[in-house]
Design a protein around this motif. Structure first.
Motif, short mmCIF file in Angstrom:
data_model
loop_
_atom_site.label_atom_id
_atom_site.label_comp_id
_atom_site.label_asym_id
_atom_site.label_seq_id
_atom_site.Cartn_x
_atom_site.Cartn_y
_atom_site.Cartn_z
N ASP A 29 -35.88 10.96 33.83
CA ASP A 29 -34.79 10.01 33.90
C ASP A 29 -34.72 9.38 35.29
O ASP A 29 -33.73 9.52 36.02
N SER A 30 -35.77 8.67 35.62
CA SER A 30 -35.81 7.97 36.90
C SER A 30 -36.78 6.81 36.77
O SER A 30 -37.70 6.85 35.95
N PRO A 31 -36.62 5.78 37.58
CA PRO A 31 -37.51 4.63 37.49
C PRO A 31 -38.84 4.90 38.16
O PRO A 31 -38.93 5.75 39.05
N SER A 32 -39.85 4.20 37.74
CA SER A 32 -41.14 4.25 38.41
C SER A 32 -41.90 2.98 38.10
O SER A 32 -42.01 2.60 36.94
N PRO A 33 -42.46 2.33 39.12
CA PRO A 33 -43.27 1.14 38.87
C PRO A 33 -44.71 1.50 38.50
O PRO A 33 -45.50 0.62 38.17
N ASP A 34 -45.05 2.79 38.52
CA ASP A 34 -46.41 3.24 38.27
C ASP A 34 -46.59 3.45 36.78
O ASP A 34 -45.98 4.33 36.17
N THR A 35 -47.48 2.66 36.17
CA THR A 35 -47.67 2.75 34.72
C THR A 35 -48.16 4.14 34.29
O THR A 35 -47.89 4.55 33.17
N SER A 36 -48.84 4.85 35.16
CA SER A 36 -49.37 6.17 34.80
C SER A 36 -48.26 7.20 34.66
O SER A 36 -48.49 8.29 34.12
N GLU A 37 -47.07 6.89 35.11
CA GLU A 37 -45.95 7.83 35.02
C GLU A 37 -45.07 7.59 33.80
O GLU A 37 -44.02 8.20 33.68
N TRP A 38 -45.51 6.69 32.93
CA TRP A 38 -44.81 6.42 31.69
C TRP A 38 -45.61 6.99 30.53
O TRP A 38 -46.84 6.89 30.50
N HIS A 39 -44.92 7.60 29.57
CA HIS A 39 -45.61 8.44 28.59
C HIS A 39 -45.87 7.77 27.25
O HIS A 39 -46.81 8.14 26.55
N TYR A 40 -45.03 6.81 26.89
CA TYR A 40 -45.20 6.14 25.60
C TYR A 40 -45.09 4.64 25.81
O TYR A 40 -44.27 4.17 26.61
N TRP A 41 -45.89 3.91 25.03
CA TRP A 41 -45.95 2.46 25.15
C TRP A 41 -45.90 1.80 23.78
O TRP A 41 -46.42 2.33 22.80
#
Length: 122
Positions: free
Chosen positions: A100-112
């Motif tokens: 529950d925090s923002p990240s501009p790094d696409t590798s830190e996002w789990h589902y697309w």
């Protein structure tokens, strides 16, 4: 497996508006949802994030023009895009992060999601 389904893309003239939607098949507590975009020949870039508690974050390029929000169930996220510019043309992707925090790094996002095309004509 979480599934994300975007909708709402299309063709619009510069200065116009579009509203993107992203429906998540499920969303656990304390997760963040966000939008990224990818223009032809460019890397995918951060656009906006909303946390579980509703804190919002925006890229400088879209601040004051785009607004991210969710429905009451927090399972659908919206991106209201106003004052659109030709440089906003891209495929827009919805994403879900298991933190529950923002990240501009696409590798830190789990589902697309699969993405929805936005084209802004001049």
């Amino acid at each position: 497996q979480v599934q994300l389904a975007e909708s709402g893309g299309g063709l619009v003239q510069a200065g116009g508006s579009l509203r993107l939607s992203c429906a998540a098949s499920e969303r656990a507590f304390n997760t963040a949802m966000g939008w990224f975009r990818q223009a032809p020949g460019m890397e995918r870039e951060f656009v906006s994030t909303i946390t579980w508690l509703g804190h919002t974050y925006y890229a400088d390029s879209v601040k004051d023009r785009f607004t991210i929000s969710t429905n009451n169930a927090k399972s659908t996220v919206y991106l209201q895009m106003n004052s659109l510019k030709p440089e906003d043309t891209a495929v827009y992707y919805c994403a879900l992060r298991l933190r529950d925090s923002p990240s501009p790094d696409t590798s830190e996002w789990h589902y697309w999601g699969q993405g929805t095309q936005v084209h802004v004509s001049s």
